[in-house]
Motif scaffolding. Structure first.
Motif, PDB file in Angstrom:
ATOM      1  N   PHE A 194       0.993  -1.208   0.139  1.00 27.72           N
ATOM      2  CA  PHE A 194       0.006   0.023   0.114  1.00 27.72           C
ATOM      3  C   PHE A 194       1.018   1.214   0.145  1.00 27.72           C
ATOM      4  CE2 PHE A 194      -4.440   0.945  -0.089  1.00 27.72           C
ATOM      5  CZ  PHE A 194      -5.138   0.097   0.296  1.00 27.72           C
ATOM      6  N   ASN A 195       1.712   1.295   0.997  1.00 26.21           N
ATOM      7  CA  ASN A 195       2.685   2.568   1.001  1.00 26.21           C
ATOM      8  C   ASN A 195       3.563   2.598  -0.105  1.00 26.21           C
ATOM      9  OD1 ASN A 195       1.433   3.175   3.333  1.00 26.21           O
ATOM     10  ND2 ASN A 195       3.123   2.090   4.644  1.00 26.21           N
ATOM     11  N   GLU A 196       4.024   1.358  -0.870  1.00 27.47           N
ATOM     12  CA  GLU A 196       4.885   1.599  -2.180  1.00 27.47           C
ATOM     13  C   GLU A 196       4.197   2.288  -3.219  1.00 27.47           C
ATOM     14  OE1 GLU A 196       6.876  -1.396  -3.431  1.00 27.47           O
ATOM     15  OE2 GLU A 196       7.972  -1.726  -1.451  1.00 27.47           O
ATOM     16  N   ILE A 197       2.629   2.201  -3.209  1.00 28.31           N
ATOM     17  CA  ILE A 197       1.773   2.950  -4.184  1.00 28.31           C
ATOM     18  C   ILE A 197       1.961   4.251  -4.172  1.00 28.31           C
ATOM     19  CG2 ILE A 197      -0.407   3.460  -4.925  1.00 28.31           C
ATOM     20  CD1 ILE A 197      -1.376   0.552  -4.428  1.00 28.31           C
ATOM     21  N   PHE A 198       1.905   4.898  -2.737  1.00 27.89           N
ATOM     22  CA  PHE A 198       2.056   6.361  -2.548  1.00 27.89           C
ATOM     23  C   PHE A 198       3.403   6.956  -2.868  1.00 27.89           C
ATOM     24  CE2 PHE A 198      -1.320   4.963   0.441  1.00 27.89           C
ATOM     25  CZ  PHE A 198      -2.462   5.448  -0.412  1.00 27.89           C
ATOM     26  N   GLN A 199       4.411   5.852  -2.397  1.00 30.63           N
ATOM     27  CA  GLN A 199       5.841   6.288  -2.738  1.00 30.63           C
ATOM     28  C   GLN A 199       5.909   6.361  -4.203  1.00 30.63           C
ATOM     29  OE1 GLN A 199       8.737   3.398  -2.635  1.00 30.63           O
ATOM     30  NE2 GLN A 199      10.153   4.607  -1.174  1.00 30.63           N
ATOM     31  N   ALA A 200       5.290   5.401  -5.399  1.00 30.04           N
ATOM     32  CA  ALA A 200       5.499   5.371  -6.705  1.00 30.04           C
ATOM     33  C   ALA A 200       5.001   6.819  -7.121  1.00 30.04           C
ATOM     34  CB  ALA A 200       4.931   4.326  -7.237  1.00 30.04           C
ATOM     35  N   ILE A 201       3.873   7.222  -6.566  1.00 28.42           N
ATOM     36  CA  ILE A 201       3.134   8.238  -7.070  1.00 28.42           C
ATOM     37  C   ILE A 201       4.241   9.582  -6.827  1.00 28.42           C
ATOM     38  CG2 ILE A 201       1.147   9.829  -6.824  1.00 28.42           C
ATOM     39  CD1 ILE A 201      -0.508   7.511  -6.181  1.00 28.42           C
ATOM     40  N   ASP A 202       4.637   9.560  -5.557  1.00 26.64           N
ATOM     41  CA  ASP A 202       5.477  10.600  -5.411  1.00 26.64           C
ATOM     42  C   ASP A 202       6.818  10.838  -6.176  1.00 26.64           C
ATOM     43  OD1 ASP A 202       6.413  12.678  -3.409  1.00 26.64           O
ATOM     44  OD2 ASP A 202       7.676  11.350  -2.807  1.00 26.64           O
ATOM     45  N   LEU A 203       7.182   9.690  -6.499  1.00 30.04           N
ATOM     46  CA  LEU A 203       8.355   9.612  -7.515  1.00 30.04           C
ATOM     47  C   LEU A 203       7.947  10.024  -8.773  1.00 30.04           C
ATOM     48  CD1 LEU A 203      10.108   5.986  -6.360  1.00 30.04           C
ATOM     49  CD2 LEU A 203      11.247   8.262  -6.267  1.00 30.04           C
ATOM     50  N   ILE A 204       6.801   9.916  -9.296  1.00 30.20           N
ATOM     51  CA  ILE A 204       6.471  10.102 -10.526  1.00 30.20           C
ATOM     52  C   ILE A 204       6.538  11.662 -10.561  1.00 30.20           C
ATOM     53  CG2 ILE A 204       4.691  10.341 -12.362  1.00 30.20           C
ATOM     54  CD1 ILE A 204       4.074   7.369 -11.938  1.00 30.20           C
ATOM     55  N   ARG A 205       5.785  12.298  -9.692  1.00 31.81           N
ATOM     56  CA  ARG A 205       5.525  13.701  -9.297  1.00 31.81           C
ATOM     57  C   ARG A 205       7.231  14.229  -9.295  1.00 31.81           C
ATOM     58  NH1 ARG A 205       1.656  13.337  -4.718  1.00 31.81           N
ATOM     59  NH2 ARG A 205      -0.410  13.003  -5.903  1.00 31.81           N
ATOM     60  N   GLN A 206       8.171  13.768  -8.648  1.00 30.69           N
ATOM     61  CA  GLN A 206       9.409  14.238  -8.310  1.00 30.69           C
ATOM     62  C   GLN A 206      10.059  14.278  -9.649  1.00 30.69           C
ATOM     63  OE1 GLN A 206      12.193  12.965  -5.486  1.00 30.69           O
ATOM     64  NE2 GLN A 206      10.523  12.446  -4.047  1.00 30.69           N
ATOM     65  N   ALA A 207       9.879  13.269 -10.381  1.00 32.26           N
ATOM     66  CA  ALA A 207      10.442  13.033 -11.636  1.00 32.26           C
ATOM     67  C   ALA A 207       9.979  14.014 -12.508  1.00 32.26           C
ATOM     68  CB  ALA A 207       9.983  11.568 -12.331  1.00 32.26           C
ATOM     69  N   PHE A 208       8.670  14.511 -12.611  1.00 31.97           N
ATOM     70  CA  PHE A 208       8.044  15.329 -13.776  1.00 31.97           C
ATOM     71  C   PHE A 208       8.706  16.559 -13.275  1.00 31.97           C
ATOM     72  CE2 PHE A 208       4.611  12.588 -15.173  1.00 31.97           C
ATOM     73  CZ  PHE A 208       5.166  12.596 -16.449  1.00 31.97           C
ATOM     74  N   ALA A 209       8.868  17.015 -11.859  1.00 34.53           N
ATOM     75  CA  ALA A 209       9.384  18.380 -11.492  1.00 34.53           C
ATOM     76  C   ALA A 209      10.873  18.618 -11.888  1.00 34.53           C
ATOM     77  CB  ALA A 209       9.040  18.368  -9.835  1.00 34.53           C
ATOM     78  N   LYS A 210      11.602  17.450 -11.873  1.00 35.86           N
ATOM     79  CA  LYS A 210      13.211  17.565 -12.149  1.00 35.86           C
ATOM     80  C   LYS A 210      13.648  17.188 -13.485  1.00 35.86           C
ATOM     81  CE  LYS A 210      14.414  16.697  -7.419  1.00 35.86           C
ATOM     82  NZ  LYS A 210      15.403  15.674  -6.457  1.00 35.86           N
ATOM     83  N   MET A 211      12.378  16.938 -14.346  1.00 37.26           N
ATOM     84  CA  MET A 211      12.849  16.344 -15.794  1.00 37.26           C
ATOM     85  C   MET A 211      13.489  17.427 -16.683  1.00 37.26           C
ATOM     86  SD  MET A 211      10.161  14.158 -18.452  1.00 37.26           S
ATOM     87  CE  MET A 211       9.835  13.019 -17.275  1.00 37.26           C
ATOM     88  N   PRO A 212      14.603  17.225 -17.205  1.00 37.66           N
ATOM     89  CA  PRO A 212      15.184  18.402 -18.301  1.00 37.66           C
ATOM     90  C   PRO A 212      14.895  18.120 -19.336  1.00 37.66           C
ATOM     91  CG  PRO A 212      16.956  16.511 -17.593  1.00 37.66           C
ATOM     92  CD  PRO A 212      15.605  16.221 -16.835  1.00 37.66           C
ATOM     93  N   GLU A 213      14.870  19.144 -20.323  1.00 34.25           N
ATOM     94  CA  GLU A 213      14.439  19.108 -21.799  1.00 34.25           C
ATOM     95  C   GLU A 213      15.721  18.354 -22.286  1.00 34.25           C
ATOM     96  OE1 GLU A 213      11.691  19.814 -23.319  1.00 34.25           O
ATOM     97  OE2 GLU A 213      10.799  20.361 -21.625  1.00 34.25           O
ATOM     98  N   GLY A 214      15.699  17.731 -23.530  1.00 37.59           N
ATOM     99  CA  GLY A 214      16.729  17.163 -24.307  1.00 37.59           C
ATOM    100  C   GLY A 214      16.335  16.065 -25.048  1.00 37.59           C
ATOM    101  N   GLU A 215      17.489  15.361 -25.721  1.00 43.39           N
ATOM    102  CA  GLU A 215      16.983  14.248 -26.560  1.00 43.39           C
ATOM    103  C   GLU A 215      16.822  12.865 -25.668  1.00 43.39           C
ATOM    104  OE1 GLU A 215      20.278  13.095 -28.828  1.00 43.39           O
ATOM    105  OE2 GLU A 215      21.838  13.421 -27.121  1.00 43.39           O
TER     106      GLU A 215
END
Ligand code: SF4
Ligand code: SF4
Lengths: 358, 116
Positions: free
Chosen positions: A257-278
Motif C-alpha cells: 500500500f505504502n509503495e503505491i503512494f511512494q511511486a506516485i510521489d516519485l513520478i511527481r518528483q521525476a516530472f518536476a526535475k525532468m530536463p529537456e533534451g534528446e
C-alpha cells in the motif's frame, strides 16, 4: 495423528498462477510444503540465440506482462553497460515515470487479487477500477495497454509532452485519493486483520538468510531496494525504501500500500526535475563482455546476466526473477499455518510463476 | 463497517464500465493497433521482415508481395519504425476476433504503363 498429503494447484480457484505445492498436513495444519515448478516454461532465454540483441528487447518484455517495461529497462541497461552508452538525462527520468506507473498498476492488481482471495469481490472490483486509470495512462503514453514498449538501447522511444504530463499528474492525484479511501476499507477491516495479523511470519534473519526480495523482504524490516543502487534517474530523486517490521501477511500488505503512494510521489518528483533534451543516443558497434544488471520490480529484484561476444547475438542470457527468490521464504512461512491460510500466504509473496519459469 | 459504506456508495454511483460494443471510447493517439500497409509504396526491401521480433512478416521481392500473420504479430511497431519508405502504419484499433486464422496478403499490381 495421521498425516495427509494434499496436492495444491497448479489449478486453484484463488490463484491464477500455475504453482503446484505438495502439502503434508496434520489435522489441517501444514507440516511440510514441496514446490513443483515448470508448467509454463517458454524457453525465452534460449531465444537469445536466434534473435539479435535489439529484437530481444521485445522478447524480454514478454517475460512478464505486469513488469514488461522493467524487464526491458534492466536488459537495456545491461546492453548499455556493455556498449558504454551514456543514456540522455531526459530518457532516464522518463524510464522512472514508466517504471513507477508499472509499480502502481502491479500493486493495485495484487491488492485486488488479495481482496478477492478473502471473498471481497466488490473490493477487488474497486482496486481494478482504479488500476484502469493507470492502464489508460500507459496506453496513451506508450501505445500499448500492458506491454509498455518504450525502452531501446540508448534511451527511450517516446516522449511525454507537457499536456500529457498535466493529465498524468491529475490522474495520479485521483488515484492517490481513491487508494487512500480504500486503505481504511481493507487495512482496518476485522476479517482482514483476523486472517493476516501474525500469520505467515518471516523473521528478519530468515528473510535475509533465504534471500527474499522486494516487499516480502522489506516487510520483515530489511531496508533493501535495488533503486538505492542508483540506476536511471533514481539517484537524483528523494526516496527511501518502505519498510514494515512485523514480517507477517498484514505487514506485506501495508508495505505494498505504502509503495503505491511512494511511486506516485516519485513520478511527481521525476516530472518536476525532468530536463529537456534528446530521448536516445544511437549506440555504435556491438556488445562485448559480461554484465549483471539489476532493477527493482514491483515484486522485488530482477537480475539479468548478459554475456556477449561481439556478434549480433548474445552468447548467454540469464534472468532471475523476484518470485524465484521468494519461493524459499514462502516454504519457510507455510509450515505451522492453517490449510485455509495457504492461498493467502502464497498470494502475499505476489507470485508470478510464468516469469519465474520464463 | 467501512466496507458497508463503500458498497452502498457503489450502488448509488453510475457504472464504471461501458456497454461495449454499443458504447466504445475513442482510441488514444498513436496507439499501436492493427498493422496495415500501403502496398503501392512498398519497395520490397525486406527490412521489416528482418527486424520483426516475432518473425511474422513475409516479403517476396520477385512476386512483389508482402504478407503478415496477424495472429503472430505482437503489435510492437518495430517494422513501422524500420520501414525506409514509411509504407507501414498501425491503426488505433486492435484486430477484431475471427473464427479462423489466416494470413494477410498484399501484392502490388502490375502497373500498365510502367517502363519495362
Ligand atoms: S520495410 Fe517497408 S518497404 Fe521494405 S519490404 Fe517492408 S514494408 Fe516494404
Ligand atoms: S508490429 Fe512487431 S510483431 Fe507485428 S509485424 Fe511489425 S515488427 Fe512484427
Amino acid at each position: 495423528m495421521t498425516r495427509t498429503v494434499l496436492p495444491f494447484g497448479p489449478q486453484h480457484p484463488v490463484l491464477p498462477e500455475p504453482l503446484h505445492l505438495t502439502l503434508t498436513i496434520e489435522d489441517e495444519i501444514v507440516k511440510e510444503a514441496i514446490p513443483k515448478l515448470g508448467y509454463v516454461h517458454r524457453g525465452l532465454e534460449k531465444l537469445a540465440e536466434i534473435r539479435d540483441h535489439t529484437q530481444m528487447i521485445q522478447i524480454v518484455e514478454r517475460v512478464c506482462g505486469i513488469c514488461s517495461t522493467l524487464h526491458a529497462m534492466c536488459y537495456c541497461q545491461g546492453i548499455e553497460a556493455l556498449m558504454n552508452v551514456e543514456v540522455p538525462s531526459r530518457a532516464k527520468y522518463l524510464r522512472v515515470v514508466w517504471a513507477e506507473m508499472h509499480r502502481i498498476h502491479s500493486h493495485l492488481l495484487w491488492l485486488g487479487l488479495f481482496a478477492d482471495a478473502f471473498g471481497f469481490e466488490s473490493l477487488f472490483m474497486q482496486f481494478w477500477r482504479i488500476r484502469e486509470r493507470i492502464m489508460d495512462l500507459q496506453e496513451a503514453t506508450s501505445g500499448n495497454r500492458v506491454i509498455v514498449s518504450v525502452n531501446v538501447v540508448g534511451g527511450v522511444k517516446r516522449d511525454i509532452n507537457k499536456e500529457t504530463e498535466k493529465w498524468i499528474l491529475e490522474t495520479l492525484d485521483k488515484v492517490a485519493r481513491e487508494v487512500n479511501q480504500l486503505k481504511t476499507t481493507i487495512l482496518d477491516d476485522f476479517t482482514v486483520k483476523q486472517r493476516t495479523v501474525g500469520i505467515g511470519i518471516l523473521s528478519k534473519e530468515k528473510a535475509y538468510e533465504l534471500g527474499a526480495a522486494g516487499p516480502t523482504l522489506r516487510a520483515s524490516g530489511i531496508a533493501q531496494d535495488m533503486r538505492q543502487t542508483g540506476y536511471a534517474a533514481y539517484p537524483e530523486l528523494d526516496f527511501s525504501p518502505v519498510i514494515e517490521t512485523n514480517g507477517d501477511s498484514y505487514a506485506r500488505t501495508v508495505c505494498r500500500f505504502n509503495e503505491i503512494f511512494q511511486a506516485i510521489d516519485l513520478i511527481r518528483q521525476a516530472f518536476a526535475k525532468m530536463p529537456e533534451g534528446e530521448l536516445a543516443v544511437k549506440p555504435k558497434g556491438l556488445p562485448k563482455g559480461e554484465v549483471v544488471s539489476r532493477v527493482e520490480q514491483p515484486r522485488g529484484e530482477v537480475l539479468y546476466y548478459l554475456k556477449a561476444d561481439g556478434t549480433k547475438f548474445l552468447d548467454r542470457l540469464r534472468i532471475r526473477t523476484p518470485t524465484f527468490a521468494n519461493i524459499p521464504p514462502l516454504l519457510d512461512m507455510l509450515p505451522g499455518c492453517d490449510l485455509a491460510d495457504v492461498p493467502i500466504l502464497i498470494l502475499t509473496i505476489d507470485p508470478c510463476i510464468s516469469c519465474t519459469e520464463r | 463497517m467501512f466496507m458497508t459504506k463503500t458498497v452502498l456508495k457503489n450502488l448509488l454511483t453510475k457504472y464504471a464500465t461501458r456497454l461495449y460494443p454499443f458504447q466504445t471510447r475513442e482510441t488514444f493517439k498513436d496507439v499501436k493497433g492493427e498493422l496495415k500497409i500501403e502496398i503501392d509504396k512498398c519497395v520490397f526491401c525486406g527490412v521489416c521482415k528482418m527486424r520483426c521480433p516475432s518473425q511474422c512478416i513475409g516479403v517476396d521481392k520477385k512476386g512483389r508481395s508482402w504478407e503478415v500473420d496477424p495472429f503472430a504479430c505482437v503489435y510492437c511497431g518495430i517494422c513501422v519504425d524500420a520501414c525506409p519508405v514509411k509504407c507501414l502504419y498501425q491503426e488505433g484499433m486492435y484486430k477484431a476476433p475471427v473464427a479462423e486464422k489466416h494470413m494477410v496478403f498484399h501484392a502490388q499490381e502490375e502497373k500498365a504503363d510502367a517502363p519495362t
